[in-house]
Design a protein around this motif. Structure first.
Motif, short mmCIF file in Angstrom:
data_model
loop_
_atom_site.label_atom_id
_atom_site.label_comp_id
_atom_site.label_asym_id
_atom_site.label_seq_id
_atom_site.Cartn_x
_atom_site.Cartn_y
_atom_site.Cartn_z
N SER A 10 28.91 7.10 69.50
CA SER A 10 29.61 7.30 68.22
C SER A 10 31.11 7.46 68.42
CB SER A 10 29.04 8.53 67.50
OG SER A 10 29.19 9.68 68.30
N ARG B 201 32.99 4.30 68.02
CA ARG B 201 32.86 3.66 66.71
C ARG B 201 32.10 2.33 66.78
NH1 ARG B 201 33.86 8.07 65.62
NH2 ARG B 201 35.43 8.90 64.19
N GLU C 268 29.58 4.64 60.03
CA GLU C 268 30.78 5.47 60.02
C GLU C 268 31.58 5.22 58.73
OE1 GLU C 268 31.51 7.76 62.10
OE2 GLU C 268 30.06 7.35 63.69
#
Length: 236
Positions: free
Chosen positions: A160, A163, A169
């Motif tokens: 995460s 990204r 996200e």
């Protein structure tokens, strides 16, 4: 979903529908919506707008979900921490490969049972996916292992922090905007209802703010407004 529908409202349904659309489509506070309606000659209090959300939000959310097209077979899934009434909660969210929100669930815990509850909720609404994308939260993997129906599903874990799971996200951003605009979130049940409808309205307007040609974008916007008006009439 309950079959009981709202009734006995002093204002016309067109005004109620317009007020709810403004509050869920744009990052506005209830007082912002109150002021916008005042400019149109409609006098309501911000408390009235809050009361309209209580009966209408669950009905509109469910009806919008039923009108959405068939979803894809890839589920990017993520969980973020939000504060509700000053207490940290986990907000679980799943989208498809096109960025459309499949569902959200606000829970007090962020453990395996919470992840499992969210997966079960998704499986009651959609077919078993081919691929599930999650970050490296251990509770997601444990929940998938506990659900036999998901054992053959490809589970892809992404970092995460890099990204890599950008669809999910991006999907969190409107929630963060609303959280800042409202100076925090209140009660858990009402927050769940509000954010659930907020997600469905975002799906409805998925193609109205893109790099598409203006004519096509206007066509999508006209279609979205038409569906919204139909749903509001149904909820009457």
């Amino acid at each position: 979903m309950t079959d009981r529908k709202p009734y006995r409202h002093r204002f016309p349904l067109s005004v109620i529908g317009d007020a709810l659309r403004l509050s869920h489509r744009f990052p506005l506070s209830q007082r912002d919506v109150q002021e916008l309606l005042h400019e149109r000659g409609v006098q309501i209090s911000h408390e009235t707008l809050r009361q309209w959300n209580i009966p209408f939000a669950p009905l509109l959310t469910e009806e919008l979900r039923h009108r959405e097209p068939e979803r894809g077979s890839r589920w990017p899934l993520d969980e973020v921490c939000v504060k509700v009434g000053g207490v940290g909660h986990g907000l679980w969210r799943a989208v498809n490969e096109h960025g459309d929100v499949l569902d959200i669930l606000l829970q007090e815990d962020r453990d395996t049972e919470a992840a499992k509850s969210f997966f079960v909720r998704l499986l009651h609404q959609y077919d078993v996916p081919e691929v599930i994308h999650t970050d490296k939260l251990w509770s997601d993997s444990a929940a998938i292992w506990k659900l036999h129906v998901l054992h053959l599903v490809e589970h892809v874990q992404v970092a995460s922090a890099l990204r890599c799971n950008n669809l999910i996200e991006q999907s969190h951003r409107p929630t963060r905007q609303h959280e800042r605009q409202q100076l925090g979130l209140g009660r858990r049940r009402r927050t769940q209802d509000f954010l659930a409808l907020h997600a469905r309205v975002s799906n409805l307007h998925q193609h109205t703010r893109t790099t598409l040609p203006a004519q096509k974008r206007r066509s999508y916007l006209t279609g979205a407004l038409h569906v919204w008006n139909q749903v509001v009439q149904w909820a009457a």
